[in-house]
Design an enzyme around this catalytic site. Structure first.
Site, PDB file in Angstrom:
ATOM      1  N   CYS A   2      67.592   4.264 -38.874  1.00  0.00           N
ATOM      2  CA  CYS A   2      68.921   4.088 -39.456  1.00  0.00           C
ATOM      3  C   CYS A   2      69.275   5.231 -40.405  1.00  0.00           C
ATOM      4  O   CYS A   2      68.428   5.756 -41.108  1.00  0.00           O
ATOM      5  CB  CYS A   2      68.985   2.798 -40.254  1.00  0.00           C
ATOM      6  SG  CYS A   2      68.588   1.355 -39.290  1.00  0.00           S
ATOM      7  N   ARG A  27      68.429  11.279 -35.864  1.00  0.00           N
ATOM      8  CA  ARG A  27      67.390  10.350 -36.316  1.00  0.00           C
ATOM      9  C   ARG A  27      67.161   9.221 -35.311  1.00  0.00           C
ATOM     10  O   ARG A  27      66.131   8.556 -35.358  1.00  0.00           O
ATOM     11  CB  ARG A  27      67.794   9.718 -37.655  1.00  0.00           C
ATOM     12  CG  ARG A  27      67.850  10.703 -38.791  1.00  0.00           C
ATOM     13  CD  ARG A  27      68.550  10.100 -39.978  1.00  0.00           C
ATOM     14  NE  ARG A  27      67.736   9.106 -40.656  1.00  0.00           N
ATOM     15  CZ  ARG A  27      66.924   9.366 -41.673  1.00  0.00           C
ATOM     16  NH1 ARG A  27      66.829  10.592 -42.123  1.00  0.00           N
ATOM     17  NH2 ARG A  27      66.230   8.420 -42.247  1.00  0.00           N
ATOM     18  N   TRP A  73      69.380   1.640 -36.014  1.00  0.00           N
ATOM     19  CA  TRP A  73      68.331   1.604 -34.990  1.00  0.00           C
ATOM     20  C   TRP A  73      67.779   0.176 -35.056  1.00  0.00           C
ATOM     21  O   TRP A  73      67.151  -0.210 -36.035  1.00  0.00           O
ATOM     22  CB  TRP A  73      67.249   2.642 -35.310  1.00  0.00           C
ATOM     23  CG  TRP A  73      66.221   2.789 -34.240  1.00  0.00           C
ATOM     24  CD1 TRP A  73      66.276   3.603 -33.139  1.00  0.00           C
ATOM     25  CD2 TRP A  73      64.944   2.137 -34.175  1.00  0.00           C
ATOM     26  NE1 TRP A  73      65.133   3.476 -32.396  1.00  0.00           N
ATOM     27  CE2 TRP A  73      64.297   2.586 -33.001  1.00  0.00           C
ATOM     28  CE3 TRP A  73      64.287   1.204 -34.979  1.00  0.00           C
ATOM     29  CZ2 TRP A  73      63.026   2.155 -32.624  1.00  0.00           C
ATOM     30  CZ3 TRP A  73      63.018   0.762 -34.600  1.00  0.00           C
ATOM     31  CH2 TRP A  73      62.418   1.242 -33.424  1.00  0.00           C
ATOM     32  N   ASN A  99      68.988   0.580 -44.573  1.00  0.00           N
ATOM     33  CA  ASN A  99      67.959   1.172 -43.717  1.00  0.00           C
ATOM     34  C   ASN A  99      66.638   0.602 -44.184  1.00  0.00           C
ATOM     35  O   ASN A  99      66.305   0.708 -45.367  1.00  0.00           O
ATOM     36  CB  ASN A  99      67.977   2.707 -43.870  1.00  0.00           C
ATOM     37  CG  ASN A  99      66.781   3.367 -43.208  1.00  0.00           C
ATOM     38  OD1 ASN A  99      66.090   2.759 -42.393  1.00  0.00           O
ATOM     39  ND2 ASN A  99      66.523   4.612 -43.560  1.00  0.00           N
ATOM     40  N   GLY A 100      65.875  -0.004 -43.274  1.00  0.00           N
ATOM     41  CA  GLY A 100      64.568  -0.546 -43.644  1.00  0.00           C
ATOM     42  C   GLY A 100      64.360  -1.907 -43.015  1.00  0.00           C
ATOM     43  O   GLY A 100      65.115  -2.326 -42.135  1.00  0.00           O
ATOM     44  N   GLU A 469      49.252  15.381 -25.877  1.00  0.00           N
ATOM     45  CA  GLU A 469      50.583  15.750 -26.356  1.00  0.00           C
ATOM     46  C   GLU A 469      51.539  15.964 -25.175  1.00  0.00           C
ATOM     47  O   GLU A 469      52.703  15.541 -25.217  1.00  0.00           O
ATOM     48  CB  GLU A 469      50.480  17.013 -27.229  1.00  0.00           C
ATOM     49  CG  GLU A 469      51.778  17.660 -27.621  1.00  0.00           C
ATOM     50  CD  GLU A 469      52.765  16.720 -28.311  1.00  0.00           C
ATOM     51  OE1 GLU A 469      52.376  15.621 -28.727  1.00  0.00           O
ATOM     52  OE2 GLU A 469      53.953  17.096 -28.405  1.00  0.00           O
ATOM     53  N   LYS A 473      55.063  13.966 -24.525  1.00  0.00           N
ATOM     54  CA  LYS A 473      56.348  14.675 -24.374  1.00  0.00           C
ATOM     55  C   LYS A 473      57.049  14.223 -23.098  1.00  0.00           C
ATOM     56  O   LYS A 473      58.250  13.974 -23.096  1.00  0.00           O
ATOM     57  CB  LYS A 473      56.067  16.175 -24.338  1.00  0.00           C
ATOM     58  CG  LYS A 473      57.095  17.042 -24.933  1.00  0.00           C
ATOM     59  CD  LYS A 473      56.948  17.273 -26.421  1.00  0.00           C
ATOM     60  CE  LYS A 473      56.909  16.010 -27.238  1.00  0.00           C
ATOM     61  NZ  LYS A 473      56.509  16.176 -28.592  1.00  0.00           N
ATOM     62  N   GLU A 476      58.311  10.486 -23.429  1.00  0.00           N
ATOM     63  CA  GLU A 476      59.408  10.133 -24.332  1.00  0.00           C
ATOM     64  C   GLU A 476      60.757  10.627 -23.851  1.00  0.00           C
ATOM     65  O   GLU A 476      61.769   9.995 -24.135  1.00  0.00           O
ATOM     66  CB  GLU A 476      59.129  10.534 -25.783  1.00  0.00           C
ATOM     67  CG  GLU A 476      59.046  11.997 -26.073  1.00  0.00           C
ATOM     68  CD  GLU A 476      58.725  12.283 -27.547  1.00  0.00           C
ATOM     69  OE1 GLU A 476      59.110  11.512 -28.431  1.00  0.00           O
ATOM     70  OE2 GLU A 476      58.078  13.315 -27.799  1.00  0.00           O
ATOM     71  N   HIS A 492      35.669   7.242 -14.929  1.00  0.00           N
ATOM     72  CA  HIS A 492      35.229   5.997 -15.565  1.00  0.00           C
ATOM     73  C   HIS A 492      36.312   4.923 -15.529  1.00  0.00           C
ATOM     74  O   HIS A 492      36.309   4.010 -16.348  1.00  0.00           O
ATOM     75  CB  HIS A 492      34.753   6.287 -16.993  1.00  0.00           C
ATOM     76  CG  HIS A 492      33.615   7.252 -17.019  1.00  0.00           C
ATOM     77  ND1 HIS A 492      32.329   6.912 -16.669  1.00  0.00           N
ATOM     78  CD2 HIS A 492      33.588   8.580 -17.283  1.00  0.00           C
ATOM     79  CE1 HIS A 492      31.556   7.975 -16.739  1.00  0.00           C
ATOM     80  NE2 HIS A 492      32.298   9.007 -17.113  1.00  0.00           N
ATOM     81  N   LYS A 587      64.052   9.882 -34.588  1.00  0.00           N
ATOM     82  CA  LYS A 587      63.380  11.103 -35.047  1.00  0.00           C
ATOM     83  C   LYS A 587      62.555  10.826 -36.292  1.00  0.00           C
ATOM     84  O   LYS A 587      61.428  11.290 -36.412  1.00  0.00           O
ATOM     85  CB  LYS A 587      64.447  12.168 -35.337  1.00  0.00           C
ATOM     86  CG  LYS A 587      63.885  13.510 -35.782  1.00  0.00           C
ATOM     87  CD  LYS A 587      63.228  14.223 -34.627  1.00  0.00           C
ATOM     88  CE  LYS A 587      62.676  15.577 -35.012  1.00  0.00           C
ATOM     89  NZ  LYS A 587      61.734  16.055 -33.968  1.00  0.00           N
TER      90      LYS A 587
HETATM   91  C1  AGP Z   1      57.341  13.507 -31.241  1.00  0.00           C
HETATM   92  O1  AGP Z   1      57.845  14.068 -30.072  1.00  0.00           O
HETATM   93  C2  AGP Z   1      57.673  12.125 -31.447  1.00  0.00           C
HETATM   94  N1  AGP Z   1      59.079  11.979 -31.508  1.00  0.00           N
HETATM   95  C3  AGP Z   1      56.901  11.337 -32.473  1.00  0.00           C
HETATM   96  O2  AGP Z   1      55.669  11.041 -31.907  1.00  0.00           O
HETATM   97  C4  AGP Z   1      56.648  11.947 -33.873  1.00  0.00           C
HETATM   98  O3  AGP Z   1      55.767  13.022 -33.776  1.00  0.00           O
HETATM   99  C5  AGP Z   1      56.072  10.857 -34.798  1.00  0.00           C
HETATM  100  O4  AGP Z   1      57.011   9.834 -34.932  1.00  0.00           O
HETATM  101  C6  AGP Z   1      55.684  11.380 -36.159  1.00  0.00           C
HETATM  102  O5  AGP Z   1      56.771  11.917 -36.837  1.00  0.00           O
HETATM  103  P1  AGP Z   1      56.574  12.861 -38.081  1.00  0.00           P
HETATM  104  O6  AGP Z   1      55.856  14.090 -37.629  1.00  0.00           O
HETATM  105  O7  AGP Z   1      57.952  13.151 -38.563  1.00  0.00           O
HETATM  106  O8  AGP Z   1      55.762  12.111 -39.082  1.00  0.00           O
END
Ligand code: AGP
Length: 592
Positions: A2, A27, A73, A99-100, A469, A473, A476, A492, A587
């Protein structure tokens, strides 16, 4: 997650709020709204979906010099118009954005609001109902102090009281909220982005503080009502850096910026060829007997590479998922140093660990991209990533910047050696440039290989971390079910999933294990998999699809991730997905 923006001044707040909300779009959100106070009435406009939808429901005739905007959100209740913020109390006296997450909302409903007719499914409506009830028997300042006492959880609040047309209130606990100072106006915002179009003079609000915001002044109070004096600071963000320019997506722009970021880190962290890190930070790190890296998502993947680099200096290093560590804390060794990795500096899971570890007296160092962020302010020390604002939800340049800063820290810690890191990072920047120049190839590879609803990345040693990683990517932004595996683990269990045409992408950059990974690729090929190999030139075969010029093996993750970022980008582009704002994601993950 949010986003909040608030404004009070002498001009119509409408466009200021809508622009602020657009700046907060990165965000992540699924509905949005604004409230405008025109001295007589508070007008609320809100809708599900994007700000563009909100713009279409805002009445252009309505004007107000006091207002608040919100991007939601969803946590409690679906992303509907009804659940969107702002919310109003039953008499209409109070209008509120939040927000929260309020952890004791059920208890609050039962104890104080059993006869209240709620209009939404949100925990936020509990707050606005409660403030209305408290204000029946207290002046508003006292009511806010009581509110702070009663609420458990995280909250950044903007409040309009219909009985006070020239005041806006802000309240904060755990969730991010800043104040913006102008000559003839004042603002509040979830981060600097929300306010930079009006001011770069910002003021922090600490947990359990509340603020009376008037046109010409801001007054901060602690939870007991005592005035707090706090000096403004200047936001260290260039507003032009948050423009997309000619790029179709921020993500592609940010992938392309990585060589520049590497060179910026060389300029920042090297002086006369030597690594230049603040003495106090160095002393703290040198004293550490064991390091605990705490992070989430992509930052955690950078942490695994950091472990490899830091343990090379002889200091045992652990990597922990922030959300697990805080409530399932392992035995902590004497001489512990906590290192928080966070692009945003606002991740609630990491912050919860920071608060707990600080209370226990452990030194805390944050690596973040956002100067002045919560994790930066609250840690003892900060090392900045200097990646420039990262807007796309999928982290790219902040990931490589985190790895590079960890490499700088580890190399400084290791002391004298023949390893010329500045030179090696410059080589990395050049190789990055050659990789990102070849976008058409990645577009074609994505078309050819990312055809199924699932995919696997495999690698060994640090290539395993890159596989983790790379899979995140891809998941998401393309919504392909992707998994990263240690190549040796396939047999395994996971190999049972390999069938005809299953995409398996192998990453090969480490001489000690390259033959083993190749064997694993053969094993899946024998079972029908469609394999794509990304390899260092010195370890490559002519049949490999992506051959990368070698860089120093310790820095391999900075390079091998680039093809995987581009594959994810084009995989999502070919599916016509919302690359910068993937579904359900935010974000800044500001709730636990
Ligand atoms: C990254 O592509 C993601 N959107 C997510 O995993 C992100 O890295 C994670 O939420 C941590 O965020 P931060 O680095 O702002 O703490």
């Amino acid at each position: 997650m949010c986003g909040i923006v608030g404004f009070i001044g002498h001009v119509d707040a409408k466009e200021i709020l809508l622009t602020g909300l657009e700046r907060l779009e990165y965000r992540g959100y699924d509905s949005a709204g604004i409230a405008l106070f025109d001295q007589d009435a508070v007008h609320v406009f809100k809708d599900k979906g994007r700000i563009a939808n909100l713009r279409s429901v805002v009445d252009p005739q309505v004007k107000g010099t006091v207002g608040m905007g919100h991007t939601r959100w969803a946590t409690h209740g679906k992303p509907t118009q009804r659940n969107a913020h702002p919310h109003q109390s039953s008499t209409g006296r109070f209008t509120l954005v939040h927000n929260g997450v309020i952890e004791n909302e059920i208890e609050l409903r039962e104890t104080y609001l059993s006869d209240y007719a709620f209009q939404s499914d949100t925990d936020t409506e509990v707050i606005v109902a409660l403030i209305e009830k408290l204000a029946l028997t207290h002046d508003l300042a006292t009511a806010i102090q009581c509110l702070i006492e009663k609420l458990h959880g995280s909250y950044a609040l903007g409040i309009i009281d219909h009985e006070q047309p020239d005041v806006l209130y802000a309240v904060k606990n755990k969730s991010p909220l800043l104040l913006g100072k102008g000559e003839t106006f004042q603002m509040m915002g979830s981060d600097a982005m929300a306010m930079l179009h009006c001011t770069d003079q910002l003021i922090e609000i600490h947990d359990k503080e509340y603020v009376r915001i008037e046109k010409e002044r801001l007054t901060i109070y602690d939870a007991t009502g005592q005035v707090v004096n706090r000096t403004p600071f200047v936001a260290q963000i260039d507003a032009t850096e948050i423009e997309k320019g000619t790029y179709a997506h921020y993500m592609l722009k940010e992938i392309d910026e990585q060589p520049v970021v590497m060179r910026r880190l060389i300029d920042t962290y090297f002086k006369a060829g030597q690594i230049d890190i603040d003495d106090a930070i160095l002393a703290t790190v040198e004293q550490a007997k064991r390091m605990y890296i705490i992070a989430a998502g992509t930052s955690m993947h950078a942490g695994w590479i950091g472990k490899q680099l830091l343990e090379g200096t002889g200091t045992p290093t652990e990597v922990h998922i922030a959300s697990e560590f805080v409530y399932n804390t392992p035995i902590i060794t004497e001489g512990a140093l906590f290192i928080f990795l966070s692009q945003s500096g606002e991740t609630a899971d990491s912050r919860a660990v920071l608060v707990k570890m600080k209370a226990l007296g452990y030194p805390c160092l944050t690596l973040t991209n956002v100067a002045g962020s919560t994790l930066s302010r609250e840690a003892d020390h900060t090392l900045l990533l200097h990646a420039g604002p990262e807007i796309a939800v999928a982290s790219t340049k902040a990931y490589t910047a985190t790895v590079a800063v960890l490499a700088i820290l580890a190399t400084r810690l290791a002391g004298e050696s023949d390893f010329n890191l500045a030179h090696e990072l410059a080589v990395v920047a050049t190789v990055m440039e050659s990789l990102i120049a070849d976008k058409e190839m990645y577009s074609q590879l994505a078309r050819t290989y990312l055809t199924a609803h699932h995919a696997f990345y495999i690698g060994r040693h640090v290539d395993y971390y890159t596989a983790l990683e790379a899979a995140l990517k891809l998941k998401e932004i393309s919504y392909i079910q992707a998994e990263g595996f240690a190549a040796g683990e396939l047999k395994h269990g996971t190999i049972a999933l390999i069938e005809d045409q299953t995409p398996v992408i192998g990453i090969i950059s480490q001489a000690a294990v390259h033959l083993n990974t190749r064997s694993n690729l053969k094993e899946v090929e024998a079972r029908g998999a469609k394999t794509l190999t990304i390899s260092f030139k010195s370890l490559s075969l002519a049949s490999d699809q992506v051959i990368i010029d070698d860089v120093h093996p310790l820095l391999a993750p900075l390079i091998t991730c680039i093809p995987t970022q581009l594959l994810a980008y084009y995989g999502a582009l070919h599916r016509q997905l919302d690359i910068d704002k993937p579904r359900n994601l935010a974000k800044s993950v500001t709730v636990e």
